[in-house]
Design an enzyme around this catalytic site. Structure first.
Site, PDB file in Angstrom:
ATOM      1  NE  ARG A   1      -3.846  -2.159   2.205  1.00 53.34           N
ATOM      2  CZ  ARG A   1      -3.527  -3.225   2.941  1.00 53.34           C
ATOM      3  NH1 ARG A   1      -2.437  -3.214   3.696  1.00 53.34           N
ATOM      4  NH2 ARG A   1      -4.285  -4.283   2.916  1.00 53.34           N
TER       5      ARG A   1
ATOM      6  CE  LYS B   1      -1.024  13.296 -14.833  1.00 53.80           C
ATOM      7  NZ  LYS B   1      -1.811  13.314 -16.069  1.00 53.80           N
TER       8      LYS B   1
ATOM      9  CD  GLU C   1       5.140  16.765 -23.788  1.00 52.37           C
ATOM     10  OE1 GLU C   1       4.668  17.868 -23.422  1.00 52.37           O
ATOM     11  OE2 GLU C   1       4.422  15.797 -24.123  1.00 52.37           O
TER      12      GLU C   1
ATOM     13  CE  LYS D   1       4.105  16.941 -14.680  1.00 51.19           C
ATOM     14  NZ  LYS D   1       4.161  15.653 -15.354  1.00 51.19           N
TER      15      LYS D   1
ATOM     16  CD  GLU E   1      -4.366  16.345 -15.791  1.00 50.63           C
ATOM     17  OE1 GLU E   1      -5.164  15.449 -16.030  1.00 50.63           O
ATOM     18  OE2 GLU E   1      -3.215  16.391 -16.211  1.00 50.63           O
TER      19      GLU E   1
ATOM     20  NE  ARG F   1      -0.238  17.203 -13.273  1.00 45.49           N
ATOM     21  CZ  ARG F   1       0.207  16.278 -12.440  1.00 45.49           C
ATOM     22  NH1 ARG F   1      -0.070  16.314 -11.156  1.00 45.49           N
ATOM     23  NH2 ARG F   1       0.949  15.276 -12.884  1.00 45.49           N
TER      24      ARG F   1
ATOM     25  CG  ASN G   1      -3.592  18.564 -21.294  1.00 43.96           C
ATOM     26  OD1 ASN G   1      -2.740  17.687 -21.215  1.00 43.96           O
ATOM     27  ND2 ASN G   1      -4.651  18.604 -20.522  1.00 43.96           N
TER      28      ASN G   1
ATOM     29  CG  HIS H   1      -0.559  17.479 -25.227  1.00 49.40           C
ATOM     30  ND1 HIS H   1       0.380  18.489 -25.097  1.00 49.40           N
ATOM     31  CD2 HIS H   1       0.058  16.345 -24.827  1.00 49.40           C
ATOM     32  CE1 HIS H   1       1.512  17.972 -24.624  1.00 49.40           C
ATOM     33  NE2 HIS H   1       1.346  16.674 -24.456  1.00 49.40           N
TER      34      HIS H   1
ATOM     35  CG  HIS I   1      -3.698  13.592 -27.263  1.00 50.64           C
ATOM     36  ND1 HIS I   1      -4.240  14.252 -26.174  1.00 50.64           N
ATOM     37  CD2 HIS I   1      -2.518  13.076 -26.845  1.00 50.64           C
ATOM     38  CE1 HIS I   1      -3.406  14.134 -25.141  1.00 50.64           C
ATOM     39  NE2 HIS I   1      -2.355  13.428 -25.526  1.00 50.64           N
TER      40      HIS I   1
ATOM     41  CG  HIS J   1       3.916  12.537 -27.108  1.00 53.59           C
ATOM     42  ND1 HIS J   1       2.571  12.652 -27.402  1.00 53.59           N
ATOM     43  CD2 HIS J   1       4.122  13.291 -25.998  1.00 53.59           C
ATOM     44  CE1 HIS J   1       1.990  13.431 -26.502  1.00 53.59           C
ATOM     45  NE2 HIS J   1       2.909  13.830 -25.634  1.00 53.59           N
TER      46      HIS J   1
HETATM   47  N1  LIG Z   1       3.494  10.073 -15.401  1.00 55.86           N
HETATM   48  C1  LIG Z   1       3.467  11.124 -16.168  1.00 55.86           C
HETATM   49  O1  LIG Z   1       3.087  12.230 -15.734  1.00 55.86           O
HETATM   50  C2  LIG Z   1       3.958  11.001 -17.565  1.00 55.86           C
HETATM   51  C3  LIG Z   1       4.151  12.146 -18.356  1.00 55.86           C
HETATM   52  C4  LIG Z   1       4.664  11.992 -19.637  1.00 55.86           C
HETATM   53  C5  LIG Z   1       4.941  10.737 -20.145  1.00 55.86           C
HETATM   54  N2  LIG Z   1       4.715   9.637 -19.364  1.00 55.86           N
HETATM   55  C6  LIG Z   1       5.037   8.294 -19.872  1.00 55.86           C
HETATM   56  O2  LIG Z   1       6.418   8.239 -20.158  1.00 55.86           O
HETATM   57  C7  LIG Z   1       6.636   7.296 -21.198  1.00 55.86           C
HETATM   58  C8  LIG Z   1       7.534   7.930 -22.227  1.00 55.86           C
HETATM   59  O3  LIG Z   1       8.754   8.270 -21.617  1.00 55.86           O
HETATM   60  P1  LIG Z   1      10.130   8.109 -22.405  1.00 55.86           P
HETATM   61  O4  LIG Z   1      10.010   8.816 -23.691  1.00 55.86           O
HETATM   62  O5  LIG Z   1      11.212   8.430 -21.483  1.00 55.86           O
HETATM   63  O6  LIG Z   1      10.096   6.566 -22.796  1.00 55.86           O
HETATM   64  P2  LIG Z   1      10.957   5.294 -22.314  1.00 55.86           P
HETATM   65  O7  LIG Z   1      11.011   5.148 -20.876  1.00 55.86           O
HETATM   66  O8  LIG Z   1      10.369   4.171 -23.098  1.00 55.86           O
HETATM   67  O9  LIG Z   1      12.416   5.604 -22.848  1.00 55.86           O
HETATM   68  C9  LIG Z   1      12.646   5.664 -24.232  1.00 55.86           C
HETATM   69  C10 LIG Z   1      13.871   4.824 -24.604  1.00 55.86           C
HETATM   70  O10 LIG Z   1      15.035   5.535 -24.234  1.00 55.86           O
HETATM   71  C11 LIG Z   1      15.882   4.689 -23.469  1.00 55.86           C
HETATM   72  N3  LIG Z   1      16.657   5.556 -22.586  1.00 55.86           N
HETATM   73  C12 LIG Z   1      16.199   6.325 -21.569  1.00 55.86           C
HETATM   74  N4  LIG Z   1      17.196   7.054 -21.057  1.00 55.86           N
HETATM   75  C13 LIG Z   1      18.314   6.723 -21.752  1.00 55.86           C
HETATM   76  C14 LIG Z   1      19.661   7.160 -21.704  1.00 55.86           C
HETATM   77  N5  LIG Z   1      20.042   8.117 -20.867  1.00 55.86           N
HETATM   78  N6  LIG Z   1      20.553   6.601 -22.549  1.00 55.86           N
HETATM   79  C15 LIG Z   1      20.142   5.656 -23.449  1.00 55.86           C
HETATM   80  N7  LIG Z   1      18.881   5.229 -23.558  1.00 55.86           N
HETATM   81  C16 LIG Z   1      17.982   5.759 -22.724  1.00 55.86           C
HETATM   82  C17 LIG Z   1      14.949   3.760 -22.781  1.00 55.86           C
HETATM   83  O11 LIG Z   1      15.631   2.624 -22.320  1.00 55.86           O
HETATM   84  C18 LIG Z   1      13.947   3.476 -23.900  1.00 55.86           C
HETATM   85  O12 LIG Z   1      14.461   2.543 -24.803  1.00 55.86           O
HETATM   86  C19 LIG Z   1       5.290   6.897 -21.722  1.00 55.86           C
HETATM   87  O13 LIG Z   1       4.951   5.630 -21.218  1.00 55.86           O
HETATM   88  C20 LIG Z   1       4.359   7.946 -21.155  1.00 55.86           C
HETATM   89  O14 LIG Z   1       3.048   7.452 -20.927  1.00 55.86           O
HETATM   90  C21 LIG Z   1       4.239   9.755 -18.103  1.00 55.86           C
END
Ligand SMILES: NC(=O)c1ccc[n+]([C@@H]2O[C@H](COP(=O)([O-])OP(=O)(O)OC[C@H]3O[C@@H](n4cnc5c(N)ncnc54)[C@H](O)[C@@H]3O)[C@@H](O)[C@H]2O)c1
Length: 352
Positions: A119, A141, A183, A214, A224, A228, A232, A235, A239, A255
């Site tokens: 938990r 999140k 972003e 942020k 949100e 917050r 978007n 977006h 989207h 993205h």
């Molecule tokens: N929680 C939130 O508020 C929030 C906000 C935005 C996005 N997200 C989520 O984040 C995800 C996207 O994040 P992302 O783009 O980081 O994707 P990811 O975590 O899939 O990373 C992208 C790729 O880059 C590689 N990588 C990361 N750092 C590296 C580094 N320093 N050197 C070499 N390779 C590296 C990873 O291993 C992966 O292959 C999505 O799932 C999205 O839904 C969440």
């Protein structure tokens, strides 16, 4: 050496996001301060991250490294089950901590494991992708995906700290960097900064700007309901472009690139509605160009489908809703007439 500490103010769940070259080396001191009774730290990272030359986390307590799948493949309930089973086998207790090392997919699934295992246990995010640093790791999140949709199962769970290590970005693949740049540029514009500001700032300044925005928005609006939603910006169209992508006509947009196109469109829509003048549009394009981001509609995009998809956007509440710039700053504009959207989209599509 750049070192910025940004506070996320949420009462007794407050924490800092640190932007720094080598921020990963602060894990041990964070554990000492935020989880002083921890006896075990479980570091969780994809193999892809563990193979990077900079990987190596000193926790100053007993620690183990667990491996999860890379990227979106980690964001499943079955990975959550196997991860939490391993935590139980390691006898991780509520005073111990998890350390997520990786991109946004890693911080999302490890964050969700931390929210739900026993938990709730403490988690530290070492954000290594630009998306994780400027967005995903901050704000609490967390989520995994279902086959029917992204991020459908999750929780709010604030971390004990976020370490945005600029040094790790050196190994980030170019496509992944571009995703974060979109972003980041969005945040630059949302804070009223211009292309001229961009040309006199460092990359670390731009990351910090996004982290500060942020942090501020999360501090005032954790769940949100209010400000917050400004995140978007760009977006609604992004989207829709991605929905078209999913419908099987690959646009090959990251993205962040879709967000950049969305931001360029939002500037034009704001001008069409008389909220800003033409110089805002050209400055927006110049900010996007500064980070080599696109500011034109992909030629293959189907205008009718885009308008329909924008109406379906989950944050649009069934009307055409956009975050737009205006004389008094940014705000949500509801009930934008589909004919206006369509007209601006047509004109935008003709720009090359
Ligand atoms: N929680 C939130 O508020 C929030 C906000 C935005 C996005 N997200 C989520 O984040 C995800 C996207 O994040 P992302 O783009 O980081 O994707 P990811 O975590 O899939 O990373 C992208 C790729 O880059 C590689 N990588 C990361 N750092 C590296 C580094 N320093 N050197 C070499 N390779 C590296 C990873 O291993 C992966 O292959 C999505 O799932 C999205 O839904 C969440």
């Amino acid at each position: 050496v750049v070192r910025v500490r940004v506070a996320v103010n949420l009462g007794d769940r407050s924490y800092d996001a640190v932007v720094e070259e080598g921020a990963r080396h602060e894990v041990a001191s964070l554990i000492r301060h935020r989880a002083p009774d921890a006896q075990l730290a479980v570091i969780i990272a994809p193999a892809q991250i563990q193979s990077q030359p900079w990987f190596g986390i000193d926790t100053s307590v007993r620690s183990t490294v667990l491996t999860i799948p890379d990227g979106e493949a980690a964001k499943t309930l079955s990975v959550l089950e196997s991860l939490t089973t391993q935590l139980s086998e390691l006898r991780l207790s509520r005073r111990d901590v998890l350390v997520a090392v990786g991109g946004g997919a890693t911080t999302d699934v490890v964050g969700f494991a931390a929210a739900t295992y026993l938990r709730g246990v403490g988690v530290i995010h070492v954000a290594t992708s630009l998306v994780a640093q400027v967005d995903a790791a901050i704000g609490g999140k967390t989520a995994v995906n279902l086959a029917v949709g992204k991020n459908l199962v999750g929780a709010f769970h604030q971390p004990l700290g976020v370490l945005c290590d600029l040094e790790t970005l050196a190994t980030l693949p170019e496509r992944e960097r571009r995703s974060g740049l979109g972003e980041m540029a969005k945040c630059w514009l949302l804070t009223g900064r211009t292309a001229r500001d961009a040309s006199s700032s460092s990359f670390a300044d731009a990351v910090t700007c996004a982290v500060e925005l942020k942090a501020t928005l999360v501090s005032t609006d954790e769940r949100e309901g209010g400000q917050r939603v400004l995140l978007n910006y760009g977006h609604t169209l992004a989207h829709a472009l991605e929905a078209e992508h999913l419908a099987g006509r690959p646009l090959d947009l990251r993205h962040g690139e879709a967000v950049a196109v969305g931001v360029a469109f939002a500037a034009r829509l704001a001008r069409h509605l008389g909220r800003v003048d033409a110089s805002y549009v050209s400055d927006t394009d110049a900010v996007l160009a500064h980070w080599h981001l696109p500011s034109r509609l992909p030629a293959v995009a189907d205008r009718d489908e885009l308008v329909t998809a924008m109406g379906r956007d989950k944050k649009a509440h069934h009307n055409l809703t956009f975050v737009l710039a205006g004389a008094d700053g940014f705000g949500t504009v509801d009930n934008v007439a589909p004919t206006d959207v369509r007209a601006v989209l047509e004109e935008f599509g003709r720009e090359r």
